[in-house]
Design a protein around this motif. Structure first.
Motif, short mmCIF file in Angstrom:
data_model
loop_
_atom_site.label_atom_id
_atom_site.label_comp_id
_atom_site.label_asym_id
_atom_site.label_seq_id
_atom_site.Cartn_x
_atom_site.Cartn_y
_atom_site.Cartn_z
N ASN A 1 -3.44 15.77 -2.03
CA ASN A 1 -4.77 15.24 -1.91
C ASN A 1 -5.43 16.20 -1.31
O ASN A 1 -6.63 16.37 -1.85
CB ASN A 1 -4.37 13.85 -1.15
CG ASN A 1 -5.81 13.05 -0.86
OD1 ASN A 1 -6.80 13.43 -0.95
ND2 ASN A 1 -5.90 11.81 -0.60
N GLU A 36 4.58 16.21 -0.97
CA GLU A 36 3.46 15.45 -1.54
C GLU A 36 2.88 16.14 -2.96
O GLU A 36 2.68 17.37 -2.81
CB GLU A 36 2.26 15.44 -0.51
CG GLU A 36 1.08 14.72 -1.05
CD GLU A 36 0.02 14.44 -0.11
OE1 GLU A 36 0.31 14.39 1.28
OE2 GLU A 36 -1.32 14.94 -0.26
N HIS A 52 -1.22 13.92 3.46
CA HIS A 52 -1.48 12.46 3.76
C HIS A 52 -0.66 11.93 4.91
O HIS A 52 -1.19 11.34 5.69
CB HIS A 52 -1.38 11.61 2.54
CG HIS A 52 -2.22 10.29 2.70
ND1 HIS A 52 -1.52 9.27 3.24
CD2 HIS A 52 -3.38 9.98 2.08
CE1 HIS A 52 -2.68 8.26 3.10
NE2 HIS A 52 -3.49 8.63 2.47
N GLU A 99 -2.44 8.89 8.07
CA GLU A 99 -1.32 7.36 8.15
C GLU A 99 -1.25 6.95 9.72
O GLU A 99 -0.29 6.52 10.20
CB GLU A 99 -0.20 7.71 7.66
CG GLU A 99 -0.57 7.95 6.06
CD GLU A 99 0.94 7.78 5.17
OE1 GLU A 99 1.98 7.13 5.65
OE2 GLU A 99 0.54 8.10 3.96
N LYS A 139 -4.50 3.43 -7.38
CA LYS A 139 -5.35 4.66 -7.60
C LYS A 139 -6.02 4.54 -9.02
O LYS A 139 -6.33 3.74 -9.78
CB LYS A 139 -4.81 5.71 -7.00
CG LYS A 139 -4.68 5.46 -5.64
CD LYS A 139 -4.37 6.87 -4.48
CE LYS A 139 -4.51 6.51 -3.29
NZ LYS A 139 -3.62 7.28 -2.26
N ALA A 191 1.92 9.66 -4.55
CA ALA A 191 0.92 8.57 -4.65
C ALA A 191 0.16 8.80 -6.02
O ALA A 191 -0.07 7.96 -6.69
CB ALA A 191 -0.14 8.88 -3.67
N ARG A 192 -0.09 10.05 -6.40
CA ARG A 192 -0.71 10.28 -7.76
C ARG A 192 0.20 11.15 -8.56
O ARG A 192 0.09 12.00 -9.28
CB ARG A 192 -1.86 11.18 -7.66
CG ARG A 192 -2.86 10.41 -6.94
CD ARG A 192 -4.38 11.10 -6.87
NE ARG A 192 -5.35 10.33 -6.19
CZ ARG A 192 -5.58 10.22 -5.03
NH1 ARG A 192 -4.98 11.04 -4.09
NH2 ARG A 192 -6.55 9.59 -4.12
N ASP A 196 5.89 11.84 -1.26
CA ASP A 196 4.67 11.06 -1.34
C ASP A 196 4.07 11.30 -2.81
O ASP A 196 3.38 12.69 -2.80
CB ASP A 196 3.63 11.59 -0.04
CG ASP A 196 2.43 10.73 -0.22
OD1 ASP A 196 2.13 10.14 -1.38
OD2 ASP A 196 1.84 10.80 0.79
N SER A 238 0.99 -1.33 0.05
CA SER A 238 -0.11 0.13 0.07
C SER A 238 0.71 1.42 -0.05
O SER A 238 2.28 1.09 0.46
CB SER A 238 -0.89 0.19 1.28
OG SER A 238 -0.24 0.25 2.42
N GLY A 239 0.17 2.36 -0.24
CA GLY A 239 1.00 3.64 -0.34
C GLY A 239 1.30 4.04 1.02
O GLY A 239 2.51 4.48 1.24
N THR A 240 0.42 3.75 2.07
CA THR A 240 0.93 3.94 3.46
C THR A 240 1.99 3.21 3.66
O THR A 240 2.89 3.79 4.34
CB THR A 240 -0.50 3.57 4.31
OG1 THR A 240 -1.67 4.42 4.13
CG2 THR A 240 -0.03 3.72 5.90
#
Ligand SMILES: *Cc1c(COP(=O)(O)O)cnc(C)c1O
Length: 349
Positions: free
Chosen positions: A142, A138, A86, A91, A202, A173-174, A171, A60-62
């Protein structure tokens, strides 16, 4: 009731038929023994895509963020994080619990923290002070609504930390959404950082998994920390096979999600009673205020859900809408109609 239009998150995307086929056919081995060729192929491909020496598949991203943090940090360190990030917000207090670090939050502007603010937050060697052990960034951001920071902004922030010998984790994530929105190679956005995490699960539509990338030596340490956290997986090639397709086939189509978000944002801006500045949201996330309606975002989300539209409240007055490959442009238009009807039904509007 009509079909469900799920705008809660891009995490709800289902794997494509091609992914399922590749998963069924994947060559696998025991990845804890370093014997899964599909995981190795994904890690090599991912490292290459983000311009790093090595990469690590994580569940997972976390876990990717937390493994990165514990690999960079010593217990008792301070980590500089953006106040709405995030890694700080969502988290479960992992920086404190897993890394034994305390957080120093800085206010950001859509994810950008002014370099002077970062410089001021970095500790000197005073006997009383914790050591500043890490700066976290990040992109896309988000909670700010999928906002992007440019390559230049990233290197400005990273330079302040690097000048003081402090590593930088991104981070991301995206991060592929950011690259598509900025029309730049993702490597330009990751070049200035020491480690980057991004999610396959995602907008890229893989069923499970994220990737942590960085220098070879860092990833070797991170691999051990992943094992410690219980993230050493066995025939993970089944999952990696979908991740490979995510990276090879699903990146460019993120532009469609952004176009759908733009359409949705512009349509919501036309509904009196709702407040949104569509231009503020460059990727696939929109934040819309229902404050003028005089009802809570939570209540509004319940009304939406009764009509088949799912969206998450992110504050007492704001809802988040996320576009993704499993919501078509036609569904965006029906969501707009449904939202309009609901707003009209709330008294004065
Ligand atoms: C989703 C997300 C994560 C965590 O990913 P999970 O796979 O849900 O654990 C980390 N950072 C950001 C910015 C995210 O949006």
């Amino acid at each position: 009731m009509a079909e469900t239009i799920d705008l809660r998150s891009d995490t709800v995307t289902k794997p494509t038929a091609e992914m399922r086929k590749a998963m069924a056919a994947a060559e696998v081995g025991d990845d804890v023994y370093g014997e899964d060729p599909s995981v190795q192929k994904l890690e090599a491909l991912a490292a290459e895509k983000v311009g790093k020496e090595a990469a690590l598949f994580v569940p997972s991203g976390t876990m990717g963020n937390q493994v990165a943090a514990m690999t960079h940090l010593q217990r008792g360190d301070e980590v500089i994080v953006e106040a709405e990030s995030h890694i700080f917000y969502y988290e479960v207090g992992g920086l404190a619990l897993i890394s034994g670090a305390q957080t120093r939050t800085l206010p950001g502007q859509k994810g950008f923290m002014p370099p002077a603010l970062i410089a001021n937050a970095i500790r000197n060697s005073d006997l009383h002070f914790p050591r500043t052990g890490l700066l976290c960034l990040e992109n896309t951001h988000n909670r700010a609504g999928g906002t992007v920071i440019t390559a230049e902004q990233t290197s400005l922030m990273a330079k302040v930390a690097h000048d003081r010998g402090i590593p930088v984790h991104l981070d991301g994530a995206r991060i592929f959404n950011a690259a598509i929105a900025l029309k730049t190679d993702v490597r330009a956005l990751t070049a200035a950082v020491d480690s980057v995490m991004f999610c396959l699960s995602k907008g890229l539509a893989a069923p499970v998994g994220s990737v942590l990338a960085g220098k070879k030596e860092f990833i070797a340490k991170a691999r051990k920390n992943r094992k410690l956290l219980g993230g050493g997986l066995r025939q993970a090639g089944i999952l990696a096979a979908a991740g490979i397709i995510a990276l090879e086939k699903m990146v460019d189509r993120l532009a469609e999600d952004h176009a759908n978000a733009r359409l949705l944002g512009e349509e919501l801006a036309n509904i009196s009673g709702l407040t949104i500045d569509p231009a503020a949201f460059p990727t696939n996330i929109l934040i819309c205020s229902v404050a003028k309606l005089g009802i809570s975002a939570q209540h509004f989300s319940v009304l939406l859900a009764q009509h088949g539209v799912l969206a998450n409240p992110v504050s007492p007055t704001e809802l988040r809408f996320v576009t993704h490959k499993d919501v078509t442009q036609a569904q965006i238009r029906s969501a707009v109609n449904i939202i309009h009807q609901i707003v009209k039904a709330i008294d004065q509007f």
